[in-house]
Design an enzyme around this catalytic site. Structure first.
Site, mmCIF file in Angstrom:
data_model
loop_
_atom_site.group_PDB
_atom_site.id
_atom_site.type_symbol
_atom_site.label_atom_id
_atom_site.label_comp_id
_atom_site.label_asym_id
_atom_site.label_seq_id
_atom_site.Cartn_x
_atom_site.Cartn_y
_atom_site.Cartn_z
ATOM 1 N N ASP A 6 70.369 11.650 23.998
ATOM 2 C CA ASP A 6 71.368 12.621 23.557
ATOM 3 C C ASP A 6 72.720 11.918 23.555
ATOM 4 O O ASP A 6 73.001 11.088 24.429
ATOM 5 C CB ASP A 6 71.408 13.830 24.493
ATOM 6 C CG ASP A 6 70.185 14.721 24.357
ATOM 7 O OD1 ASP A 6 69.602 14.758 23.260
ATOM 8 O OD2 ASP A 6 69.833 15.386 25.342
ATOM 9 N N ASP A 21 67.846 17.669 17.742
ATOM 10 C CA ASP A 21 68.056 19.018 18.278
ATOM 11 C C ASP A 21 68.627 19.938 17.199
ATOM 12 O O ASP A 21 68.253 21.109 17.109
ATOM 13 C CB ASP A 21 68.994 18.979 19.477
ATOM 14 C CG ASP A 21 68.452 18.153 20.632
ATOM 15 O OD1 ASP A 21 67.215 18.007 20.729
ATOM 16 O OD2 ASP A 21 69.262 17.654 21.424
#
Length: 152
Positions: free
Chosen positions: A116, A134
């Site tokens: 991330d 995501d």
């Protein structure tokens, strides 16, 4: 024209390739300026849990169990999408979820956690760090919900 079926959405897998190349560049330190815009920065984290680090208990056992469950889910979901495509249903949203989920699963095997790096914040407000996969998953789920309510 937006692809609406499993057969027409092969180009969506280019999103997977984009995500893989971007994550590799970020992990290798070739790309990730600290501050992009006043509200957007790059902070590399490795999420070993699920969304927003849920179910990350800090143990390898929980990581492997969660990875196994995600793998089983994605395989079953791919079968479901294939069956819907055989019925000529709109599977564009489902394909986005598969693309995002597959890329995040690949991170788990390659890096020991999901990479991330996108961080949105303003003042004291801070959104959990996320990645493009995501975003694909969220957009796909929204499209699936829309289709569930408005599909004939």
């Amino acid at each position: 024209m937006i692809p609406t079926s499993f057969r027409d959405s092969r180009a969506l897998w280019l999103l997977l390739l984009f995500d893989r190349i971007l994550k590799r560049a970020i992990v290798w330190g070739q790309l990730c300026p600290a501050k992009v815009l006043p509200f957007l920065s790059c902070k590399v984290t490795f999420n070993r849990g699920a969304s927003w680090s849920l179910f990350d208990y800090g143990s390898d056992y929980s990581f492997y169990l969660l990875t196994f469950l995600i793998t089983i889910f994605l395989c079953g979901f791919a079968w479901y999408v294939h069956k819907r495509a055989e019925d000529d249903c709109d599977t564009f949203g489902e394909m986005l979820v598969l693309v995002g989920g597959t890329s995040n699963l690949m991170d788990r095997f390659l890096y020991g956690g999901v990479v991330d790096f996108i961080h949105l914040s303003y003042g004291r407000w801070s959104f959990p760090i996320f990645n493009f996969s995501d975003v694909y998953i969220v957009i796909g789920v929204c499209m699936m919900l829309y289709n569930a309510f408005y599909e004939e």
